[in-house]
Design a protein around this motif. Sequence first.
Motif, PDB file in Angstrom:
ATOM      1  N   LEU A 121       0.815  -1.207   0.000  1.00  0.00           N
ATOM      2  CA  LEU A 121       0.000   0.000   0.000  1.00  0.00           C
ATOM      3  C   LEU A 121       0.853   1.263   0.000  1.00  0.00           C
ATOM      4  N   ILE A 122       0.609   2.116  -0.953  1.00  0.00           N
ATOM      5  CA  ILE A 122       1.309   3.394  -1.023  1.00  0.00           C
ATOM      6  C   ILE A 122       0.750   4.292   0.074  1.00  0.00           C
ATOM      7  N   GLY A 123       1.628   4.890   0.862  1.00  0.00           N
ATOM      8  CA  GLY A 123       1.217   5.774   1.939  1.00  0.00           C
ATOM      9  C   GLY A 123       1.033   5.079   3.274  1.00  0.00           C
ATOM     10  N   ASP A 124       1.013   3.751   3.290  1.00  0.00           N
ATOM     11  CA  ASP A 124       0.882   3.021   4.545  1.00  0.00           C
ATOM     12  C   ASP A 124       2.220   3.020   5.271  1.00  0.00           C
ATOM     13  N   PRO A 125       2.262   3.318   6.579  1.00  0.00           N
ATOM     14  CA  PRO A 125       3.538   3.380   7.293  1.00  0.00           C
ATOM     15  C   PRO A 125       4.328   2.069   7.264  1.00  0.00           C
ATOM     16  N   LEU A 126       3.655   0.942   7.073  1.00  0.00           N
ATOM     17  CA  LEU A 126       4.337  -0.348   7.029  1.00  0.00           C
ATOM     18  C   LEU A 126       5.020  -0.594   5.678  1.00  0.00           C
ATOM     19  N   SER A 127       4.545   0.043   4.631  1.00  0.00           N
ATOM     20  CA  SER A 127       5.033  -0.251   3.276  1.00  0.00           C
ATOM     21  C   SER A 127       6.529  -0.054   3.073  1.00  0.00           C
ATOM     22  N   PRO A 128       7.147   1.025   3.571  1.00  0.00           N
ATOM     23  CA  PRO A 128       8.607   1.131   3.394  1.00  0.00           C
ATOM     24  C   PRO A 128       9.371  -0.028   4.039  1.00  0.00           C
ATOM     25  N   THR A 129       8.883  -0.502   5.186  1.00  0.00           N
ATOM     26  CA  THR A 129       9.534  -1.644   5.838  1.00  0.00           C
ATOM     27  C   THR A 129       9.363  -2.895   4.981  1.00  0.00           C
ATOM     28  N   LEU A 130       8.163  -3.118   4.471  1.00  0.00           N
ATOM     29  CA  LEU A 130       7.939  -4.278   3.600  1.00  0.00           C
ATOM     30  C   LEU A 130       8.822  -4.184   2.354  1.00  0.00           C
ATOM     31  N   TRP A 131       8.967  -2.975   1.809  1.00  0.00           N
ATOM     32  CA  TRP A 131       9.812  -2.782   0.638  1.00  0.00           C
ATOM     33  C   TRP A 131      11.272  -3.101   0.973  1.00  0.00           C
ATOM     34  N   ASN A 132      11.744  -2.643   2.133  1.00  0.00           N
ATOM     35  CA  ASN A 132      13.120  -2.937   2.540  1.00  0.00           C
ATOM     36  C   ASN A 132      13.334  -4.437   2.705  1.00  0.00           C
ATOM     37  N   ILE A 133      12.337  -5.139   3.232  1.00  0.00           N
ATOM     38  CA  ILE A 133      12.432  -6.589   3.355  1.00  0.00           C
ATOM     39  C   ILE A 133      12.505  -7.223   1.970  1.00  0.00           C
ATOM     40  N   LEU A 134      11.701  -6.737   1.047  1.00  0.00           N
ATOM     41  CA  LEU A 134      11.713  -7.255  -0.318  1.00  0.00           C
ATOM     42  C   LEU A 134      13.090  -7.071  -0.958  1.00  0.00           C
ATOM     43  N   MET A 135      13.726  -5.928  -0.699  1.00  0.00           N
ATOM     44  CA  MET A 135      15.023  -5.618  -1.305  1.00  0.00           C
ATOM     45  C   MET A 135      16.210  -6.189  -0.533  1.00  0.00           C
ATOM     46  N   ALA A 136      15.959  -6.863   0.594  1.00  0.00           N
ATOM     47  CA  ALA A 136      17.038  -7.281   1.490  1.00  0.00           C
ATOM     48  C   ALA A 136      18.069  -8.199   0.839  1.00  0.00           C
ATOM     49  N   ASP A 137      17.668  -8.975  -0.150  1.00  0.00           N
ATOM     50  CA  ASP A 137      18.641  -9.899  -0.748  1.00  0.00           C
ATOM     51  C   ASP A 137      19.198  -9.397  -2.083  1.00  0.00           C
ATOM     52  N   PHE A 138      18.993  -8.121  -2.375  1.00  0.00           N
ATOM     53  CA  PHE A 138      19.544  -7.568  -3.618  1.00  0.00           C
ATOM     54  C   PHE A 138      21.051  -7.399  -3.453  1.00  0.00           C
ATOM     55  N   THR A 139      21.793  -8.270  -4.090  1.00  0.00           N
ATOM     56  CA  THR A 139      23.250  -8.201  -4.072  1.00  0.00           C
ATOM     57  C   THR A 139      23.747  -8.339  -5.506  1.00  0.00           C
ATOM     58  N   LEU A 140      24.926  -7.851  -5.729  1.00  0.00           N
ATOM     59  CA  LEU A 140      25.554  -7.957  -7.044  1.00  0.00           C
ATOM     60  C   LEU A 140      26.905  -8.632  -6.873  1.00  0.00           C
TER      61      LEU A 140
END
Length: 180
Positions: free
Chosen positions: A71-90
């Motif tokens: 959800l855009i604007g939901d306070p939880l969304s940035p945390t969920l996004w960070n969890i989604l991106m947590a394994d982004f490695t190169l």
Amino acid sequence: MAEGDTLYVVFLDISNAFPSADHSFLWLQMQTLGLTGIYFDWIRMLYLNMTYVVSLNGIISDTFQAGMGVLIGDPLSPTLWNILMADFTLPEDPNDAVLIPNVRVSHLEHADDGVLVCKNSIGLQKHLDSAWVWGGDTQLLFHALKSVAMVFGPIPKYLPSFSLGGTSIPFKASHCYIGL
């Protein structure tokens, strides 16, 4: 540091980042990170039971569920996004810019804005290829034409070309990244 070297940079655009976050991948990512329990169950149930409608010119659609998006604007969304991106490695490249003593840094992310850096154009293209594969695995779409390539430091005689998923990334003289 990359001081005095040419630094190749690509500012990545993730198209519709929050709406395209895949729930199945997110739940798996949370479990992998050990983020389980009552709170985890509550978040999953919230998203599982959520329904949506679309309104256009006074016409309202039937309700439907979505298996994607935070959800855009939901306070939880940035945390969920960070969890989604947590394994982004190169994969590490010997030409990754050293920004922190003894730690080579090839990418930075802030929410859905990313930047890839390398002191070598071939290394940066390898990073772009790896990012493209990761995006496909997570069902996130990097948008090449909205991404921006730049060169900092000594400008080479011939600018290299960079691509993302087979689409060329445009070079620009300036770019605003997270407000800077």
